[in-house]
Design a protein around this motif. Structure first.
Motif, PDB file in Angstrom:
ATOM      1  N   VAL A 170      21.245 -22.767 -23.446  1.00  0.00           N
ATOM      2  CA  VAL A 170      20.853 -22.900 -24.838  1.00  0.00           C
ATOM      3  C   VAL A 170      21.045 -24.360 -25.252  1.00  0.00           C
ATOM      4  O   VAL A 170      22.094 -24.947 -25.012  1.00  0.00           O
ATOM      5  CB  VAL A 170      21.642 -21.939 -25.756  1.00  0.00           C
ATOM      6  CG1 VAL A 170      23.123 -22.197 -25.706  1.00  0.00           C
ATOM      7  CG2 VAL A 170      21.136 -22.007 -27.182  1.00  0.00           C
ATOM      8  N   GLY A 171      20.007 -24.971 -25.816  1.00  0.00           N
ATOM      9  CA  GLY A 171      20.086 -26.367 -26.247  1.00  0.00           C
ATOM     10  C   GLY A 171      20.490 -27.273 -25.098  1.00  0.00           C
ATOM     11  O   GLY A 171      19.871 -27.261 -24.035  1.00  0.00           O
ATOM     12  N   ASN A 172      21.538 -28.041 -25.276  1.00  0.00           N
ATOM     13  CA  ASN A 172      22.056 -28.933 -24.232  1.00  0.00           C
ATOM     14  C   ASN A 172      23.148 -28.281 -23.404  1.00  0.00           C
ATOM     15  O   ASN A 172      23.823 -28.950 -22.622  1.00  0.00           O
ATOM     16  CB  ASN A 172      22.580 -30.234 -24.853  1.00  0.00           C
ATOM     17  CG  ASN A 172      21.467 -31.080 -25.409  1.00  0.00           C
ATOM     18  OD1 ASN A 172      20.358 -31.077 -24.874  1.00  0.00           O
ATOM     19  ND2 ASN A 172      21.742 -31.791 -26.485  1.00  0.00           N
ATOM     20  N   SER A 173      23.361 -27.004 -23.567  1.00  0.00           N
ATOM     21  CA  SER A 173      24.381 -26.275 -22.809  1.00  0.00           C
ATOM     22  C   SER A 173      23.694 -25.439 -21.739  1.00  0.00           C
ATOM     23  O   SER A 173      22.870 -24.583 -22.045  1.00  0.00           O
ATOM     24  CB  SER A 173      25.185 -25.356 -23.727  1.00  0.00           C
ATOM     25  OG  SER A 173      25.891 -26.102 -24.675  1.00  0.00           O
ATOM     26  N   TYR A 174      24.031 -25.705 -20.495  1.00  0.00           N
ATOM     27  CA  TYR A 174      23.407 -24.981 -19.394  1.00  0.00           C
ATOM     28  C   TYR A 174      24.365 -24.925 -18.204  1.00  0.00           C
ATOM     29  O   TYR A 174      25.202 -25.805 -18.023  1.00  0.00           O
ATOM     30  CB  TYR A 174      22.098 -25.658 -18.984  1.00  0.00           C
ATOM     31  CG  TYR A 174      22.235 -27.138 -18.759  1.00  0.00           C
ATOM     32  CD1 TYR A 174      22.609 -27.637 -17.523  1.00  0.00           C
ATOM     33  CD2 TYR A 174      22.032 -28.033 -19.806  1.00  0.00           C
ATOM     34  CE1 TYR A 174      22.768 -28.997 -17.322  1.00  0.00           C
ATOM     35  CE2 TYR A 174      22.195 -29.386 -19.612  1.00  0.00           C
ATOM     36  CZ  TYR A 174      22.557 -29.873 -18.371  1.00  0.00           C
ATOM     37  OH  TYR A 174      22.735 -31.214 -18.175  1.00  0.00           O
ATOM     38  N   PRO A 175      24.263 -23.877 -17.392  1.00  0.00           N
ATOM     39  CA  PRO A 175      25.107 -23.768 -16.203  1.00  0.00           C
ATOM     40  C   PRO A 175      24.772 -24.878 -15.202  1.00  0.00           C
ATOM     41  O   PRO A 175      23.634 -25.332 -15.126  1.00  0.00           O
ATOM     42  CB  PRO A 175      24.758 -22.403 -15.626  1.00  0.00           C
ATOM     43  CG  PRO A 175      24.131 -21.651 -16.741  1.00  0.00           C
ATOM     44  CD  PRO A 175      23.437 -22.686 -17.573  1.00  0.00           C
ATOM     45  N   SER A 176      25.768 -25.302 -14.428  1.00  0.00           N
ATOM     46  CA  SER A 176      25.534 -26.300 -13.383  1.00  0.00           C
ATOM     47  C   SER A 176      26.242 -25.886 -12.103  1.00  0.00           C
ATOM     48  O   SER A 176      27.207 -25.134 -12.130  1.00  0.00           O
ATOM     49  CB  SER A 176      26.007 -27.679 -13.839  1.00  0.00           C
ATOM     50  OG  SER A 176      27.386 -27.672 -14.117  1.00  0.00           O
ATOM     51  N   ASP A 177      25.729 -26.386 -10.992  1.00  0.00           N
ATOM     52  CA  ASP A 177      26.256 -26.076  -9.662  1.00  0.00           C
ATOM     53  C   ASP A 177      26.371 -24.565  -9.457  1.00  0.00           C
ATOM     54  O   ASP A 177      27.403 -24.052  -9.056  1.00  0.00           O
ATOM     55  CB  ASP A 177      27.587 -26.781  -9.417  1.00  0.00           C
ATOM     56  CG  ASP A 177      27.994 -26.726  -7.951  1.00  0.00           C
ATOM     57  OD1 ASP A 177      27.105 -26.532  -7.093  1.00  0.00           O
ATOM     58  OD2 ASP A 177      29.194 -26.845  -7.661  1.00  0.00           O
ATOM     59  N   THR A 178      25.298 -23.862  -9.775  1.00  0.00           N
ATOM     60  CA  THR A 178      25.247 -22.413  -9.629  1.00  0.00           C
ATOM     61  C   THR A 178      24.441 -22.065  -8.390  1.00  0.00           C
ATOM     62  O   THR A 178      23.323 -22.549  -8.223  1.00  0.00           O
ATOM     63  CB  THR A 178      24.601 -21.779 -10.876  1.00  0.00           C
ATOM     64  OG1 THR A 178      25.434 -22.061 -11.997  1.00  0.00           O
ATOM     65  CG2 THR A 178      24.436 -20.293 -10.713  1.00  0.00           C
ATOM     66  N   ARG A 179      25.001 -21.238  -7.515  1.00  0.00           N
ATOM     67  CA  ARG A 179      24.316 -20.814  -6.305  1.00  0.00           C
ATOM     68  C   ARG A 179      24.238 -19.306  -6.253  1.00  0.00           C
ATOM     69  O   ARG A 179      25.263 -18.624  -6.343  1.00  0.00           O
ATOM     70  CB  ARG A 179      25.027 -21.356  -5.071  1.00  0.00           C
ATOM     71  CG  ARG A 179      25.000 -22.874  -5.037  1.00  0.00           C
ATOM     72  CD  ARG A 179      25.688 -23.418  -3.842  1.00  0.00           C
ATOM     73  NE  ARG A 179      25.745 -24.877  -3.971  1.00  0.00           N
ATOM     74  CZ  ARG A 179      26.384 -25.652  -3.154  1.00  0.00           C
ATOM     75  NH1 ARG A 179      27.038 -25.137  -2.125  1.00  0.00           N
ATOM     76  NH2 ARG A 179      26.398 -26.947  -3.350  1.00  0.00           N
ATOM     77  N   ILE A 180      23.012 -18.796  -6.121  1.00  0.00           N
ATOM     78  CA  ILE A 180      22.773 -17.358  -6.069  1.00  0.00           C
ATOM     79  C   ILE A 180      22.034 -17.075  -4.772  1.00  0.00           C
ATOM     80  O   ILE A 180      20.956 -17.631  -4.543  1.00  0.00           O
ATOM     81  CB  ILE A 180      21.927 -16.928  -7.291  1.00  0.00           C
ATOM     82  CG1 ILE A 180      22.672 -17.273  -8.577  1.00  0.00           C
ATOM     83  CG2 ILE A 180      21.595 -15.446  -7.214  1.00  0.00           C
ATOM     84  CD1 ILE A 180      21.830 -17.146  -9.832  1.00  0.00           C
ATOM     85  N   PHE A 181      22.614 -16.241  -3.900  1.00  0.00           N
ATOM     86  CA  PHE A 181      21.996 -16.006  -2.600  1.00  0.00           C
ATOM     87  C   PHE A 181      22.405 -14.659  -2.007  1.00  0.00           C
ATOM     88  O   PHE A 181      23.440 -14.099  -2.365  1.00  0.00           O
ATOM     89  CB  PHE A 181      22.338 -17.134  -1.623  1.00  0.00           C
ATOM     90  CG  PHE A 181      23.821 -17.381  -1.446  1.00  0.00           C
ATOM     91  CD1 PHE A 181      24.495 -16.805  -0.378  1.00  0.00           C
ATOM     92  CD2 PHE A 181      24.512 -18.186  -2.320  1.00  0.00           C
ATOM     93  CE1 PHE A 181      25.856 -17.028  -0.196  1.00  0.00           C
ATOM     94  CE2 PHE A 181      25.879 -18.420  -2.151  1.00  0.00           C
ATOM     95  CZ  PHE A 181      26.539 -17.836  -1.081  1.00  0.00           C
ATOM     96  N   ASN A 182      21.550 -14.125  -1.139  1.00  0.00           N
ATOM     97  CA  ASN A 182      21.804 -12.884  -0.397  1.00  0.00           C
ATOM     98  C   ASN A 182      22.154 -11.695  -1.262  1.00  0.00           C
ATOM     99  O   ASN A 182      23.035 -10.901  -0.931  1.00  0.00           O
ATOM    100  CB  ASN A 182      22.901 -13.098   0.655  1.00  0.00           C
ATOM    101  CG  ASN A 182      22.476 -14.051   1.752  1.00  0.00           C
ATOM    102  OD1 ASN A 182      21.295 -14.313   1.929  1.00  0.00           O
ATOM    103  ND2 ASN A 182      23.440 -14.584   2.457  1.00  0.00           N
ATOM    104  N   ASN A 183      21.466 -11.528  -2.381  1.00  0.00           N
ATOM    105  CA  ASN A 183      21.646 -10.359  -3.241  1.00  0.00           C
ATOM    106  C   ASN A 183      20.445  -9.439  -3.091  1.00  0.00           C
ATOM    107  O   ASN A 183      19.345  -9.896  -2.785  1.00  0.00           O
ATOM    108  CB  ASN A 183      21.748 -10.796  -4.701  1.00  0.00           C
ATOM    109  CG  ASN A 183      22.957 -11.664  -4.950  1.00  0.00           C
ATOM    110  OD1 ASN A 183      24.070 -11.185  -5.005  1.00  0.00           O
ATOM    111  ND2 ASN A 183      22.732 -12.968  -5.086  1.00  0.00           N
ATOM    112  N   VAL A 184      20.642  -8.159  -3.277  1.00  0.00           N
ATOM    113  CA  VAL A 184      19.545  -7.212  -3.356  1.00  0.00           C
ATOM    114  C   VAL A 184      19.429  -6.816  -4.825  1.00  0.00           C
ATOM    115  O   VAL A 184      20.382  -6.290  -5.401  1.00  0.00           O
ATOM    116  CB  VAL A 184      19.793  -5.973  -2.480  1.00  0.00           C
ATOM    117  CG1 VAL A 184      18.698  -4.944  -2.692  1.00  0.00           C
ATOM    118  CG2 VAL A 184      19.891  -6.365  -1.028  1.00  0.00           C
ATOM    119  N   ILE A 185      18.263  -7.118  -5.413  1.00  0.00           N
ATOM    120  CA  ILE A 185      18.078  -6.859  -6.838  1.00  0.00           C
ATOM    121  C   ILE A 185      16.918  -5.896  -6.993  1.00  0.00           C
ATOM    122  O   ILE A 185      15.811  -6.189  -6.537  1.00  0.00           O
ATOM    123  CB  ILE A 185      17.773  -8.166  -7.602  1.00  0.00           C
ATOM    124  CG1 ILE A 185      18.906  -9.186  -7.377  1.00  0.00           C
ATOM    125  CG2 ILE A 185      17.610  -7.875  -9.101  1.00  0.00           C
ATOM    126  CD1 ILE A 185      18.611 -10.550  -7.927  1.00  0.00           C
TER     127      ILE A 185
END
Length: 185
Positions: A170-185
């Motif tokens: 939101v705005g200038n606030s955002y997640p950083s260094d996020t890694r998403i892998f090997n999930n079953v969705i």
């Protein structure tokens, strides 16, 4: 370990940190937490909550493992701002977000404030109802704005009315260094 918390008004199980008194190394393992915010006048409805007064309170090293978490009016596990080094694994989380679509999640990673470490959500079964049937109303995994160093892997995320994984900015606030892998969705 091996506790049952049920019919909570606000939170089923919680750890809180504030100011100079830093809460550290809290583990909830092999627990059952259910039916939170079921009573009249309930408030948050988080089955498990890691709370802080603000982003700089500095709670660290929280673990929720091998637990069954269900029928939460809001979040299954809410890891709030001001906490770092959260790890959630081996859990079965279902029937969360019962307030309505998009309001609540199976697991939430918040901002770690002034700390660099975020959280790790892995090897969980999140979504649906008991025995994998039905649907949960909220989001399986929610990564909040300003969260840092988040890892989401090897999860089974299913039967949600909202999102499997939601990375929120939101705005200038955002997640950083996020890694998403090997999930079953």
């Amino acid at each position: 370990q091996y506790c049952t918390a049920q019919y909570g008004h606000h939170w089923g199980m919680a750890a809180s940190t504030a100011g100079a008194r830093k809460t550290q190394r809290v583990t909830f393992d092999h627990n059952t937490v259910r039916y939170v915010d079921e009573l009249p006048g309930g408030q948050n409805g988080h089955c498990i909550k890691f709370a802080a007064n603000n982003n700089t309170d500095g709670g660290t090293h929280a673990v929720v493992s091998n637990s069954t978490i269900h029928d939460c009016n809001y979040a299954g596990i809410q890891f709030s701002n001001g906490w770092a080094y959260g790890e959630f694994f081996g859990n079965r989380i279902y029937n969360y977000g019962l307030r309505g679509s998009g309001q609540g999640e199976g697991a939430r990673c918040g901002s770690s404030g002034s700390q660099e470490a975020g959280c790790s959500v892995h090897d969980n079964d999140i979504g649906g109802g008991p025995n994998g049937t039905g649907s949960s109303i909220g989001t399986s995994i929610y990564i909040q704005e300003d969260a840092r160093n988040v890892r989401v892997f090897n999860n089974k995320l299913h039967d949600n009315d909202w999102h499997g994984i939601y990375v929120f900015a939101v705005g200038n606030s955002y997640p950083s260094d996020t890694r998403i892998f090997n999930n079953v969705i």
